[in-house]
Design an enzyme around this catalytic site. Structure first.
Site, PDB file in Angstrom:
ATOM      1  N   ASP A  69       0.846  -1.193   0.000  1.00  0.00           N
ATOM      2  CA  ASP A  69       0.000   0.000   0.000  1.00  0.00           C
ATOM      3  C   ASP A  69       0.880   1.242   0.000  1.00  0.00           C
ATOM      4  O   ASP A  69       2.041   1.191   0.422  1.00  0.00           O
ATOM      5  CB  ASP A  69      -0.865   0.047   1.281  1.00  0.00           C
ATOM      6  CG  ASP A  69      -2.032  -0.939   1.247  1.00  0.00           C
ATOM      7  OD1 ASP A  69      -2.295  -1.543   0.197  1.00  0.00           O
ATOM      8  OD2 ASP A  69      -2.687  -1.091   2.303  1.00  0.00           O
TER       9      ASP A  69
ATOM     10  N   GLN B 129      -0.685   6.997  -6.114  1.00  0.00           N
ATOM     11  CA  GLN B 129      -1.797   7.891  -5.754  1.00  0.00           C
ATOM     12  C   GLN B 129      -1.923   9.013  -6.784  1.00  0.00           C
ATOM     13  O   GLN B 129      -0.979   9.792  -6.980  1.00  0.00           O
ATOM     14  CB  GLN B 129      -1.535   8.485  -4.370  1.00  0.00           C
ATOM     15  CG  GLN B 129      -1.490   7.431  -3.267  1.00  0.00           C
ATOM     16  CD  GLN B 129      -0.652   7.858  -2.079  1.00  0.00           C
ATOM     17  OE1 GLN B 129       0.401   8.483  -2.248  1.00  0.00           O
ATOM     18  NE2 GLN B 129      -1.089   7.520  -0.883  1.00  0.00           N
TER      19      GLN B 129
ATOM     20  N   ARG C 259      -1.468  -0.815  -8.450  1.00  0.00           N
ATOM     21  CA  ARG C 259      -2.830  -0.394  -8.103  1.00  0.00           C
ATOM     22  C   ARG C 259      -2.832   1.132  -8.167  1.00  0.00           C
ATOM     23  O   ARG C 259      -1.955   1.775  -7.575  1.00  0.00           O
ATOM     24  CB  ARG C 259      -3.194  -0.826  -6.679  1.00  0.00           C
ATOM     25  CG  ARG C 259      -4.513  -0.215  -6.200  1.00  0.00           C
ATOM     26  CD  ARG C 259      -4.687  -0.290  -4.684  1.00  0.00           C
ATOM     27  NE  ARG C 259      -4.708  -1.647  -4.199  1.00  0.00           N
ATOM     28  CZ  ARG C 259      -4.324  -1.987  -2.963  1.00  0.00           C
ATOM     29  NH1 ARG C 259      -3.899  -1.068  -2.117  1.00  0.00           N
ATOM     30  NH2 ARG C 259      -4.358  -3.235  -2.579  1.00  0.00           N
TER      31      ARG C 259
ATOM     32  N   ALA D   9      -5.502   8.931  -0.025  1.00  0.00           N
ATOM     33  CA  ALA D   9      -6.402   9.063   1.124  1.00  0.00           C
ATOM     34  C   ALA D   9      -5.839   9.887   2.286  1.00  0.00           C
ATOM     35  O   ALA D   9      -6.454   9.924   3.342  1.00  0.00           O
ATOM     36  CB  ALA D   9      -6.760   7.656   1.626  1.00  0.00           C
TER      37      ALA D   9
HETATM   38  C1  LIG Z   1      -8.754  -1.315  -3.229  1.00  0.00           C
HETATM   39  C2  LIG Z   1      -8.338   0.019  -2.726  1.00  0.00           C
HETATM   40  C3  LIG Z   1      -7.085   0.183  -2.157  1.00  0.00           C
HETATM   41  C4  LIG Z   1      -6.660   1.438  -1.733  1.00  0.00           C
HETATM   42  N1  LIG Z   1      -5.371   1.592  -1.288  1.00  0.00           N
HETATM   43  C5  LIG Z   1      -4.935   2.837  -0.993  1.00  0.00           C
HETATM   44  C6  LIG Z   1      -3.571   3.070  -0.682  1.00  0.00           C
HETATM   45  O1  LIG Z   1      -2.726   2.170  -0.679  1.00  0.00           O
HETATM   46  N2  LIG Z   1      -3.189   4.346  -0.398  1.00  0.00           N
HETATM   47  C7  LIG Z   1      -4.087   5.401  -0.408  1.00  0.00           C
HETATM   48  O2  LIG Z   1      -3.692   6.537  -0.161  1.00  0.00           O
HETATM   49  N3  LIG Z   1      -5.392   5.187  -0.666  1.00  0.00           N
HETATM   50  C8  LIG Z   1      -5.828   3.940  -0.958  1.00  0.00           C
HETATM   51  N4  LIG Z   1      -7.154   3.762  -1.276  1.00  0.00           N
HETATM   52  C9  LIG Z   1      -8.157   4.824  -1.003  1.00  0.00           C
HETATM   53  C10 LIG Z   1      -8.274   5.791  -2.157  1.00  0.00           C
HETATM   54  O3  LIG Z   1      -7.100   6.569  -2.274  1.00  0.00           O
HETATM   55  C11 LIG Z   1      -9.481   6.760  -1.973  1.00  0.00           C
HETATM   56  O4  LIG Z   1      -9.314   7.496  -0.818  1.00  0.00           O
HETATM   57  C12 LIG Z   1     -10.828   6.058  -1.900  1.00  0.00           C
HETATM   58  O5  LIG Z   1     -10.884   4.968  -2.758  1.00  0.00           O
HETATM   59  C13 LIG Z   1     -11.965   7.033  -2.309  1.00  0.00           C
HETATM   60  O6  LIG Z   1     -11.759   7.487  -3.615  1.00  0.00           O
HETATM   61  P1  LIG Z   1     -12.649   7.028  -4.877  1.00  0.00           P
HETATM   62  O7  LIG Z   1     -11.696   6.722  -5.977  1.00  0.00           O
HETATM   63  O8  LIG Z   1     -13.570   5.946  -4.508  1.00  0.00           O
HETATM   64  O9  LIG Z   1     -13.372   8.328  -5.356  1.00  0.00           O
HETATM   65  P2  LIG Z   1     -14.297   9.454  -4.577  1.00  0.00           P
HETATM   66  O10 LIG Z   1     -14.382  10.515  -5.601  1.00  0.00           O
HETATM   67  O11 LIG Z   1     -13.695   9.740  -3.268  1.00  0.00           O
HETATM   68  O12 LIG Z   1     -15.636   8.696  -4.403  1.00  0.00           O
HETATM   69  C14 LIG Z   1     -16.474   8.339  -5.487  1.00  0.00           C
HETATM   70  C15 LIG Z   1     -17.745   7.717  -4.939  1.00  0.00           C
HETATM   71  O13 LIG Z   1     -17.436   6.496  -4.269  1.00  0.00           O
HETATM   72  C16 LIG Z   1     -18.214   6.326  -3.094  1.00  0.00           C
HETATM   73  N5  LIG Z   1     -17.302   6.354  -1.914  1.00  0.00           N
HETATM   74  C17 LIG Z   1     -15.982   6.679  -1.896  1.00  0.00           C
HETATM   75  N6  LIG Z   1     -15.486   6.559  -0.645  1.00  0.00           N
HETATM   76  C18 LIG Z   1     -16.529   6.168   0.140  1.00  0.00           C
HETATM   77  C19 LIG Z   1     -16.657   5.908   1.531  1.00  0.00           C
HETATM   78  N7  LIG Z   1     -15.612   5.999   2.362  1.00  0.00           N
HETATM   79  N8  LIG Z   1     -17.873   5.521   2.008  1.00  0.00           N
HETATM   80  C20 LIG Z   1     -18.936   5.392   1.176  1.00  0.00           C
HETATM   81  N9  LIG Z   1     -18.872   5.661  -0.159  1.00  0.00           N
HETATM   82  C21 LIG Z   1     -17.693   6.045  -0.669  1.00  0.00           C
HETATM   83  C22 LIG Z   1     -19.185   7.488  -3.071  1.00  0.00           C
HETATM   84  O14 LIG Z   1     -20.348   7.093  -3.742  1.00  0.00           O
HETATM   85  C23 LIG Z   1     -18.448   8.558  -3.863  1.00  0.00           C
HETATM   86  O15 LIG Z   1     -19.295   9.500  -4.432  1.00  0.00           O
HETATM   87  C24 LIG Z   1      -7.565   2.535  -1.780  1.00  0.00           C
HETATM   88  C25 LIG Z   1      -8.830   2.378  -2.351  1.00  0.00           C
HETATM   89  C26 LIG Z   1      -9.210   1.152  -2.833  1.00  0.00           C
HETATM   90  C27 LIG Z   1     -10.549   1.025  -3.487  1.00  0.00           C
END
Ligand SMILES: Cc1cc2nc3c(=O)[nH]c(=O)nc-3n(C[C@H](O)[C@H](O)[C@H](O)COP(=O)(O)OP(=O)(O)OC[C@H]3O[C@@H](n4cnc5c(N)ncnc54)[C@H](O)[C@@H]3O)c2cc1C
Length: 340
Positions: A160, A192, A213, A218
């Protein structure tokens, strides 16, 4: 709930923050997002929120349980729907070698359990949980053991990506271990899209034929390293996706995990793949446990590969707060249940 003398000021502080957060939710989501990301790293808030029964209940939506068996059961349920898994033993930023070794041992046991149970899953690890902030030898040795176990079981490990202060160190450990004999195709990394540097990192990873990935990111990042505007992050996400789905990238062996719940990003990725004759088996979608289950299942029905990230363990606080920060409506659910 106990309200001993020393906890009353904390309770007062929490209620004030909750009211403040409610106002922010109403008038400025951006500031609420920043406040929640700040709280995800604040020790005083961790102690207080972790003890709230309602916080545990709400966190259970995003966390499979406390034990490896809870994660295995969650993976079994997902596998039955055609969804694969990656499992994460929660914990980060450990400051002593004994804690890092304990985390490594738990991850090794998790790999054993994945192998014995036959579920379709691999592990995701955070290097600060394995000693990245202690010293390089500690994190290298702990991670090497996890890769050796993956090699023994012919499985994989994903590293990650954490806050930008450790991006270089994380990539450095990834490259060192990837280049060790036999680990090349066992280990993947995360990029990211909100970081300015990611385009250059992706260019290098495309040349290397890496297993990547891509997520939006986040953590709370300063404006000199990351896009402040969500639209810029989203545009960069698509640009990086196209780089990693290019013919050159695929020929080099790049395998992309599109980690997002954003329907616009998912739609654009599918359209790009169709226009360029990229088979659904040349990449996968990834989502977090408990988020957009409907979308996970509909993508599988449409013939796409989907992997779900399943966190488990007792150190759920920072992970939970980052999930609240991503979607303030989650926070509203938490606060209203607290007052009920
Ligand atoms: C498999 C996976 C691994 C990840 N690994 C990392 C990592 O190693 N490092 C890192 O910094 N980040 C990681 N992340 C988190 C990522 O960076 C984002 O913070 C997170 O995925 C929200 O972004 P989004 O792309 O879904 O888009 P957004 O624009 O944030 O969300 C789009 C839509 O998704 C839904 N959604 C998003 N988040 C949520 C929530 N928490 N609760 C409910 N609905 C939600 C909502 O409907 C929202 O409108 C990971 C995410 C995934 C899916």
């Amino acid at each position: 709930m106990k309200t001993s003398k020393c906890r009353i000021p904390t309770l007062f502080l929490f209620i004030s923050l909750a009211v403040f957060a409610g106002l922010l939710y109403r008038f400025g989501e951006h500031w609420l997002h920043l406040l929640l990301l700040y709280l995800s790293g604040a020790a005083w808030a961790r102690q207080f929120v972790s003890e709230l029964p309602i916080a545990r209940t709400v966190a259970a939506r995003f966390v499979a349980g406390e034990t490896a068996d809870d994660a295995i059961n969650a993976a079994r349920t997902l596998n039955a729907k055609g969804i694969s898994a990656t499992m994460d033993y929660l914990g980060e930023s450990v400051t002593n070698a004994a804690e890092a070794a304990a985390a490594r041992d738990e991850i090794l046991r998790l790999q054993d359990r994945i192998h014995e149970s036959g579920v379709n899953a691999n592990v995701s690890i955070k290097l600060t949980q394995l000693g990245l902030k202690i010293d390089r030898d500690t994190v290298l040795e702990n991670t090497r053991q996890i890769l050796q176990r993956a090699q023994q079981y012919d499985n994989k490990v994903r590293i990650d990506m954490e806050e930008s202060g450790v991006t270089d160190a994380t990539l450095n450990v990834y490259r060192t271990l990837r280049d060790e004999y036999g680990f090349g195709r066992r280990v993947g990394i995360v990029i990211q899209a909100y970081l300015f540097r990611s385009e250059a990192d992706v260019r290098q990873l495309v040349a290397d034929g890496a297993w990547v990935r891509l997520c939006k990111g986040a953590y709370a990042e300063p404006h000199n390293v990351a896009f402040a505007d969500k639209a810029d992050t989203d545009a960069n996400y698509m640009a990086l996706t196209k780089m990693m789905l290019s013919a050159e990238a695929r020929q080099n062996g790049v395998y992309l995990g599109v980690a997002s719940h954003d329907e616009a990003i998912i739609r654009k990725t599918i359209a790009y793949a169709q226009e360029n004759n990229i088979s659904p088996h040349e990449f996968e979608f990834q989502m977090l446990y408990g988020i957009r289950r409907d979308l996970q299942e509909s993508l599988v029905k449409d013939g796409y590969q989907v992997r779900v990230y399943i966190p488990y363990g007792s150190a759920w606080y920072p992970y939970f707060m980052r999930r609240l920060a991503e979607r303030p409506a989650n926070l509203w659910f938490f606060i209203s249940n607290f007052f009920k």
